[in-house]
Design a protein around this motif. Structure first.
Motif, PDB file in Angstrom:
ATOM      1  N   PHE A  22     -68.967   3.970  42.811  1.00 12.28           N
ATOM      2  CA  PHE A  22     -67.901   4.450  41.939  1.00 12.28           C
ATOM      3  C   PHE A  22     -66.541   4.100  42.527  1.00 12.28           C
ATOM      4  O   PHE A  22     -65.653   3.612  41.816  1.00 12.28           O
ATOM      5  N   GLN A  23     -66.370   4.331  43.824  1.00 14.26           N
ATOM      6  CA  GLN A  23     -65.085   4.025  44.459  1.00 14.26           C
ATOM      7  C   GLN A  23     -64.781   2.534  44.403  1.00 14.26           C
ATOM      8  O   GLN A  23     -63.620   2.127  44.272  1.00 14.26           O
ATOM      9  N   TYR A  58     -59.426   5.489  37.395  1.00  7.54           N
ATOM     10  CA  TYR A  58     -60.583   6.383  37.489  1.00  7.54           C
ATOM     11  C   TYR A  58     -61.312   6.542  36.157  1.00  7.54           C
ATOM     12  O   TYR A  58     -62.544   6.442  36.104  1.00  7.54           O
ATOM     13  N   ILE A  94     -57.667   4.647  46.124  1.00  8.60           N
ATOM     14  CA  ILE A  94     -58.914   5.400  46.054  1.00  8.60           C
ATOM     15  C   ILE A  94     -58.862   6.572  47.036  1.00  8.60           C
ATOM     16  O   ILE A  94     -57.980   6.653  47.891  1.00  8.60           O
ATOM     17  N   TYR A 101     -61.488   2.465  34.291  1.00 10.73           N
ATOM     18  CA  TYR A 101     -62.424   1.563  34.968  1.00 10.73           C
ATOM     19  C   TYR A 101     -63.625   2.305  35.549  1.00 10.73           C
ATOM     20  O   TYR A 101     -64.767   1.948  35.276  1.00 10.73           O
ATOM     21  N   GLY A 102     -63.376   3.338  36.359  1.00  8.60           N
ATOM     22  CA  GLY A 102     -64.477   4.037  37.013  1.00  8.60           C
ATOM     23  C   GLY A 102     -65.429   4.695  36.034  1.00  8.60           C
ATOM     24  O   GLY A 102     -66.659   4.560  36.145  1.00  8.60           O
ATOM     25  N   ARG A 103     -64.875   5.395  35.035  1.00 11.07           N
ATOM     26  CA  ARG A 103     -65.702   6.059  34.012  1.00 11.07           C
ATOM     27  C   ARG A 103     -65.967   5.162  32.805  1.00 11.07           C
ATOM     28  O   ARG A 103     -66.627   5.563  31.856  1.00 11.07           O
ATOM     29  N   LEU A 132     -65.660   0.531  41.931  1.00 11.75           N
ATOM     30  CA  LEU A 132     -65.187   0.300  40.563  1.00 11.75           C
ATOM     31  C   LEU A 132     -63.727   0.701  40.411  1.00 11.75           C
ATOM     32  O   LEU A 132     -62.931  -0.010  39.788  1.00 11.75           O
ATOM     33  N   VAL A 133     -63.384   1.842  40.994  1.00  8.59           N
ATOM     34  CA  VAL A 133     -62.005   2.327  40.907  1.00  8.59           C
ATOM     35  C   VAL A 133     -61.066   1.375  41.631  1.00  8.59           C
ATOM     36  O   VAL A 133     -59.988   1.036  41.132  1.00  8.59           O
ATOM     37  N   GLN A 158     -68.938  10.834  44.130  1.00  7.80           N
ATOM     38  CA  GLN A 158     -69.648   9.827  43.337  1.00  7.80           C
ATOM     39  C   GLN A 158     -70.172   8.673  44.187  1.00  7.80           C
ATOM     40  O   GLN A 158     -71.010   7.901  43.733  1.00  7.80           O
TER      41      GLN A 158
END
Length: 225
Positions: A176-177, A113, A13, A116-118, A179-180, A172
């Motif tokens: 968000f981080q 990113y 990250i 998973y993140g998006r 999730l990433v 974000q």
């Protein structure tokens, strides 16, 4: 037919220390006599650097407007457009010359990113990866794992010192981080032979020592000196 080169990627990250440890690892490999190609994503080519600038904007207002309007698939397509050029201009030629390629991010970043993140999902990312990357995959991926709170503190301090601009992904926030990070750890669990997790919250010298031990185990199989 397998390339004579060696492909190493560093992932993690924002604020995990990838750029620092890439530089230290490249210095180590060159001191051992290896021919090394150091590169990064998005970037590494003139086109890739232009795409990179879309994700590192000087204005908070600009960053907010672009972040809210940009569809996740647009983001993924931009990343793979940069990657296609990067592979053609930099990575594949260096590997064919027998060099050690050390990249600050590669396709696992898109899985983490955007997948998973998006929340696009791994299958969406990998369908594009099969077309763009094909058999050109890392031999070793070092995942620098750090608590998102610690990483976020590093990012803010770095920005305050004026060393770099805050990127869209960094802006974000912690959710968000997180999730990433969870995405990266899932990738490592799925492919433990290739992806090695290195806990990166400690002193840089200790983290770098762990990285070098992992890389040094791989070097006897590579003759590119």
């Amino acid at each position: 037919m397998k390339s004579p080169g060696l492909f190493i990627t560093l992932e993690g990250i924002d604020g995990s220390g990838k750029s620092t440890h890439q530089r230290l690892l490249v210095n180590h490999l060159r001191a051992l006599g290896y021919r090394v190609c150091a590169t990064r994503e998005p970037g590494g080519t003139a086109m890739g650097e232009q795409i990179r600038r879309l994700f590192f904007l000087p204005s908070r207002g600009q960053r907010s407007r672009l972040s809210s309007k940009r569809h996740p698939l647009t983001e993924l397509a931009l990343m793979y457009a940069a990657r296609a050029q990067h592979l053609d201009e930099v990575i594949r030629p260096a590997l064919s010359r027998g060099e050690v390629v050390v990249s600050d991010r590669f396709n696992d970043a898109s899985r983490a990113y955007q997948g998973y993140g998006r929340k696009l999902g791994i299958r969406t990312v990998e369908s594009l990866d099969r077309i763009i990357c094909g058999r050109t995959q890392p031999d070793l991926t070092i995942l620098l794992d750090v608590d998102p709170r610690k990483a976020f503190t590093r990012v803010r301090r770095r920005a305050a010192r004026g060393n770099r601009r805050i990127g869209i992904f960094e802006a974000q926030g912690l959710n968000f981080q997180s999730l990433v990070r969870a995405g990266y750890l899932a990738i490592a669990r799925r492919d433990p032979r290739r992806v090695k997790v290195v806990h990166a919250g400690g002193p840089a010298a200790q983290v770098q020592a762990k990285i070098r031990r992992l890389v040094d185990r791989l070097l006897p199989r590579h003759k590119g000196r």
